[in-house]
Design a protein around this motif. Structure first.
Motif, PDB file in Angstrom:
ATOM      1  N   LYS A   1     -26.428-147.930 -29.079  1.00 35.35           N
ATOM      2  CA  LYS A   1     -27.443-146.972 -28.622  1.00 35.35           C
ATOM      3  C   LYS A   1     -26.903-145.545 -28.653  1.00 35.35           C
ATOM      4  O   LYS A   1     -25.733-145.322 -28.937  1.00 35.35           O
TER       5      LYS A   1
ATOM      6  N   GLU B   1     -22.608-147.594 -23.865  1.00 31.12           N
ATOM      7  CA  GLU B   1     -23.913-147.528 -24.520  1.00 31.12           C
ATOM      8  C   GLU B   1     -23.740-147.477 -26.043  1.00 31.12           C
ATOM      9  O   GLU B   1     -24.468-148.128 -26.784  1.00 31.12           O
TER      10      GLU B   1
ATOM     11  N   ARG C   1     -24.392-143.574 -18.149  1.00 33.37           N
ATOM     12  CA  ARG C   1     -25.216-144.274 -17.163  1.00 33.37           C
ATOM     13  C   ARG C   1     -24.947-143.724 -15.768  1.00 33.37           C
ATOM     14  O   ARG C   1     -23.859-143.210 -15.493  1.00 33.37           O
TER      15      ARG C   1
END
Ligand SMILES: Cc1cc2nc3c(=O)[nH]c(=O)nc-3n(C[C@H](O)[C@H](O)[C@H](O)COP(=O)(O)O)c2cc1C
Ligand code: SF4
Ligand code: FES
Lengths: 448, 162
Positions: free
Chosen positions: A188, A183, A193
């Motif tokens: 981000k 990520e 996840r």
């Protein structure tokens, strides 16, 4: 066990006088020769060698590297990415720093062999933000390798092209967790996840199949390609093959990084013979064998362990061989190889307060049990250290920790619960007495 | 935004490293912060436009990742490792010594604008702790005496600056 002798494969040249990080030095030492031979072979053969080698990941979980590569979804038609995990953020671990700083081309050669074996056209090295020099060293080394056509377009004059870029993190521990890392690489917040479905081998970077391996793991790949999987599997012990770098810190006379065959040295040998034992006038009290997330071991406790050949053995902490399997049989883990040693000057409540402050700071905040639990554990241990300890705090801590582990998106939940669970379980008396003793005892060294 | 030509060149280069522009967010934040000293609203909006993102996509990074800052810091950045191995070998007294030397509090800029002192988590050099990072340089085995020497060096360098 016989007296331990280091088997330096990854560290062969590290700390050698005159050995530098530039490519000429690496080439003088035979550098990129293994890669040249590897690129002449079929990728499947190389994957096979890695499978035969039995190599287990050195980043923390000890997952089979060959199996990880086999799980990569090659039918999707999407590009396969390699991401090298150079986040090295597990407290107590400092091997990747030395591999990067002192022998960056060994890593790059390992990366290129891994890429060829897995048909990767783009690799990233995710390096923690606190390694600005490491990032510069790697960038320079990659540039040198590009100029020599070991990286980039038409590698070694073949039709194969593959580039490597360095990507810097920015100070968050959770970026070491492979899906948080992905990520972060996508620009981000590094919220890990959910697995399934987001196994990197299938849905990783940009939802493409992705291999995430630790720096040390990838360096091993070079040597597996060199000596062959069978030869590698003969080093170390069954199911715990090869060498690994143990990082020792805290209260020993000679802390540092030492490479041994996996499982061919006991914790006692490492701490007494290699690291010189406790400081003068001190005795060992506790050791965390695999980075701060691993459960603590208490000197004096005994373990009944089933040996590989089937018989039972009774061990003290000193007898435990440093491999993946026996450390887990003793209720802890080999983890990242970071061995943190505490002597009798340490109060375990204060040590736990230090650890809890780390995890409370580093929880990504995505799951309630981890976000709230890690904060409460810090609150309680900090209150204890600052004069507000109550006799029942140990039980309270235990109950908070028990409500985190197993109820979160990522393994950080366990990582933050295990220290509290094991400290309270093994040093419960100290927690109970802290309300009384802390009035008289002043810490030798403040830990919070 | 007044970025140095070298920063602009590095920004252009960084964006080419990824198939998706958003991936360049961290690299650009680092580059702009190194150039400007911190990340202002203007800087964040500039990066957002450059990456075709909304400013919120960058604010959420800047507020999450500990290394990004919204305010200027001292000319010298002193980071002291707080985590267990360093604490066991005396990191806290080293921190106190730096604080005493510069008369400033945790995470604050000293009155003369010279230093900011921060605690950070494990710097991955635990075997030679206590560890202190001054700007990009790492110092190992820093006890109180060595902290004093480092502080004196910073003060001497500050005195030489015109
Ligand atoms: C909270 C957390 C932090 C982690 N930090 C690191 C890290 O700093 N470096 C690393 O290589 N692996 C880290 N890991 C393990 C990675 O998720 C992943 O398993 C590893 O990079 C895989 O590489 P390997 O198979 O070569 O070990 C971490 C895992 C968790 C749950
Ligand atoms: S367990 Fe903790 S670190 Fe992992 S995703 Fe949940 S909140 Fe984040
Ligand atoms: S604990 Fe300070 S560098 Fe790791």
């Amino acid at each position: 066990m016989p007296a331990p002798v280091q088997r330096r494969i990854l560290l062969a040249h590290i700390d050698e006088p005159g050995y530098t990080s530039d490519i000429d030095c690496y080439l003088r030492h035979g550098g990129y020769g293994v890669m040249k031979r590897a690129i002449a072979r079929q990728p499947e053969e190389l994957i096979d060698e890695v499978k035969k080698s039995g190599l287990r990941g050195r980043g923390g979980a000890g997952f089979s590297c060959g199996l990880k590569w086999t799980l990569v979804d090659r039918k999707s038609g999407k590009p396969v990415y390699l991401v090298v995990n150079a986040d090295e953020s597990e407290p107590g671990t400092f091997k990747d720093r030395h591999l990067i700083h002192q022998d960056p081309h060994q890593l790059i050669e390992g990366i290129m062999i891994t890429c060829w074996a897995n048909n990767v056209r783009q690799a990233y090295i995710y390096i923690r933000g606190e390694f600005p020099q490491g990032a510069r060293i790697l960038e320079r080394a990659i540039q040198e390798a590009r100029e020599h056509r070991f990286v980039g377009r038409n590698i070694l004059g073949t039709a194969y092209s593959c580039d490597v870029f360095v990507h810097r993190g920015a100070g968050a521990y959770i970026c070491g967790e492979e899906t948080g890392l992905i990520e972060s690489l996508e620009g981000k917040r590094p919220y890990p996840r959910i697995k399934p479905p987001y196994f990197p081998a299938v849905l990783g970077l940009y939802q493409c199949p992705t291999i995430v391996n630790n720096v040390e793991t990838i360096c091993h790949v070079k040597h597996i390609a060199d000596m062959g999987g069978d030869a590698f599997a003969r080093i170390g012990t069954p199911n715990n093959t090869g060498t690994r770098i143990y990082c020792v810190s805290g209260h020993v006379r000679r802390p540092g990084y030492y490479e041994f065959e996996v499982g061919r040295i006991t914790l006692g040998q490492l701490l007494y013979e290699v690291c010189g034992g406790p400081r003068p006038g001190r005795t060992f009290k506790a050791v965390i064998p695999g980075g701060s997330s691993a459960k603590v071991l208490k000197f004096g406790e005994r373990f009944r362990v089933k040996l590989r050949e089937g018989s039972m053995a009774e061990w003290s902490v000193e007898d435990i061989p440093l491999d993946f399997d026996y450390l887990s049989a003793c209720g802890t883990m080999g983890g990242s190889g970071g061995v943190i040693v505490m002597d009798d000057s340490v109060n375990m409540v204060e040590a736990l307060a230090n650890i809890n402050a780390f995890y409370a700071h580093e929880s990504c905040g995505q799951c309630t049990p981890c976000r709230e639990g890690s904060l409460w554990m810090r609150k309680i241990t900090t209150r204890m250290v600052h004069g507000g300890a109550r006799a029942q705090d140990g039980e309270l801590l235990q109950s908070v920790a028990d409500q985190i582990a197993g109820r979160t998106v990522c393994a950080f939940g366990e990582a933050c619960a295990w220290p509290t669970q094991s400290f309270v379980q093994k040093f419960g008396d100290e927690f109970r007495q802290y309300a009384e003793t802390k009035k008289t005892a002043k810490p030798v060294t403040p830990l919070v | 935004m007044n970025l140095k030509p070298d920063t602009l060149r590095k920004i252009d280069e960084a964006i080419t490293h990824y198939p998706v522009k958003r991936s360049a967010a961290l690299p650009l934040l680092h580059l702009v912060q190194e150039d400007q000293g911190y990340l202002s609203d203007e800087a964040i909006e500039w990066i957002a436009a450059r990456l075709e993102l909304q400013p919120i996509n960058l604010y959420e990074l800047v507020t999450f990742y500990p290394m990004f800052r919204r305010h200027p810091i001292g000319r010298r950045h002193i980071r002291i490792c707080r985590t267990l191995s360093c604490a066991l070998t005396g990191g806290y007294p080293v921190f106190e010594e730096f604080r005493r030397q510069f008369g400033c509090d945790l995470n604050e800029v000293s009155a003369d604008g010279e230093v900011t002192i921060e605690f950070v988590e494990c710097l991955a050099s635990c075997g030679s702790g206590p560890i202190v990072m001054i700007d990009d340089d790492l110092y190992e085995n820093v006890d109180v005496a060595k902290a004093r020497v480092l502080a004196d060096k910073i003060k001497a360098e500050a005195a030489k600056r015109p």
